[in-house]
Design a protein around this motif. Structure first.
Motif, short mmCIF file in Angstrom:
data_model
loop_
_atom_site.label_atom_id
_atom_site.label_comp_id
_atom_site.label_asym_id
_atom_site.label_seq_id
_atom_site.Cartn_x
_atom_site.Cartn_y
_atom_site.Cartn_z
N GLN A 257 0.85 -1.18 0.00
CA GLN A 257 0.00 0.00 0.00
C GLN A 257 0.89 1.24 0.00
OE1 GLN A 257 -2.69 0.68 3.33
NE2 GLN A 257 -4.15 1.70 1.97
N THR A 295 -0.93 0.77 -8.46
CA THR A 295 -1.83 0.82 -7.31
C THR A 295 -3.26 1.12 -7.76
OG1 THR A 295 -1.28 3.15 -7.00
CG2 THR A 295 -0.01 1.54 -5.75
N LYS A 300 -3.43 0.31 -3.20
CA LYS A 300 -2.87 -1.03 -2.98
C LYS A 300 -2.45 -1.65 -4.30
CE LYS A 300 -5.60 -1.94 1.18
NZ LYS A 300 -6.57 -2.85 1.84
#
Length: 350
Positions: A257, A295, A300
């Motif tokens: 993350q 991401t 994430k």
């Protein structure tokens, strides 16, 4: 007593023909509009009940509109028909009209289902991209330029039956490798040609399906062409479907993350790269030592397949400084870590 001679047959025949002529004359005189009608009589086009039936058209509102209800308001109207092979039943059809660069108009979508006719109203002149999809068919994409002449434009959108390369990817313990990319690269004789691979992502059951391809020989690569995770296999796609399975060595995964250092907000669209810097033993494995993903909205990035070892994880973006963290990856375990990045300050000299 005198006996009259019998009437000859020709006299009776003449009398019968005379009576028939009198009857036809009477019918013609008293019923001049009587016509013989049959099943092949052409419909009266002046009568609304006899108009030939025309398939309904799907507009952007999603409702089926009869052609007589369409309003000719002077705007450019774009009509089209989806064309599929006769033995194919159209299912889940969609059509989207999106502007090319330089066209400020918004994107427009239609969900046709099983309808073959569609229509876009009030389409501005300019350059457009028309995309159409349907279950079991290859995606269609065409570039068009429409002039502002007030006329209607009708497009024929030909669909081709799709072909698939399907399969399943698991590790040596039988666990499916969810999220792993699989690529299919067409094999050609001319090595100078740049071939774009077709890719698919394994689902929770490890199954993948690569579509929008044609028949012929392919190299199927688990992990993708850039970061292969195992030995590739050659497949000959002769019909509508080919199947190939992969069993990869046991490995781990990583969930990274990325947050902004100042306010701890998740950052989407950043690139996360994992590079193995040391294997658990002296024997180095050849595949799966590098992987890269972006991401999501929550900041994430899931890297589904990483052979065991020590890794460096880096995160960076166009306005964010690269940040590197170290972590270990073990078989059957998901490594989780957080990377905080700072913004790139503008150069005051510029």
């Amino acid at each position: 007593m005198a006996i009259s001679p019998p009437v000859s047959r020709p006299l009776w025949l003449f009398l019968g023909l005379g009576l028939l002529g009198v009857g036809l004359a009477w019918l013609t005189f008293f019923h001049p509009q009587t016509q013989i009608q049959g099943d092949s009589q052409a419909p009266n086009l002046d009568s609304g009940d006899s108009q030939p039936q025309v398939p309904a058209i799907v507009q952007e509102s999603g409702r089926r509109v009869e052609p007589d209800a369409l309003q000719h308001d002077g705007f450019l109207k774009l009509e089209g028909t989806l064309v599929v092979p006769r033995w194919t039943e159209l299912q889940g059809a969609t059509v989207s009209l999106q502007p090319q660069p330089g066209n400020p108009a918004p994107k427009r979508d239609l969900h046709l289902g099983r309808e073959v006719n569609f229509q876009f109203l009030k389409v501005p002149a300019g350059n457009w991209i028309l995309e159409a999809t349907a279950v079991g068919c290859k995606d269609f994409r065409g570039l068009y330029t429409f002039k502002d002449d007030g006329s209607r434009h009708h497009l024929l959108v030909p669909f081709e039956l799709d072909a698939y390369i399907r399969g399943r990817v698991v590790d040596s313990s039988g666990l499916p490798l969810e999220g792993l990319e699989v690529a299919a690269l067409r094999i050609v004789e001319d090595k100078t040609l740049a071939i774009t691979p077709r890719t698919a992502i394994c689902g929770s059951d490890g199954l993948f399906s690569i579509r929008n391809i044609s028949q012929g020989p392919y190299r199927v690569i688990p992990g993708g062409t850039r970061y292969p995770a195992g030995e590739e296999k050659e497949v000959q796609l002769a019909g509508q479907e080919a199947w190939v399975d992969f069993i990869l060595p046991a490995a781990g995964s990583a969930l990274v993350q990325v947050l902004a250092r100042t306010d701890q907000k998740p950052l989407s669209g950043l690139t996360v790269t994992a590079r193995r810097v040391r294997a658990p033993t002296s024997k180095q494995t050849q595949f799966g030592h590098t992987s890269s993903v972006r991401t999501d909205k929550e900041g994430k990035a899931l890297i589904p397949y990483l052979p065991p070892g020590e890794y460096s994880f880096s995160a960076f973006g166009s306005r964010w400084r690269r940040r590197v963290e170290r972590a270990s990856v073990r078989s059957g375990i998901q490594t989780q870590l957080v990377i905080q990045v700072g913004t790139i300050k503008a150069n005051p000299r510029q």
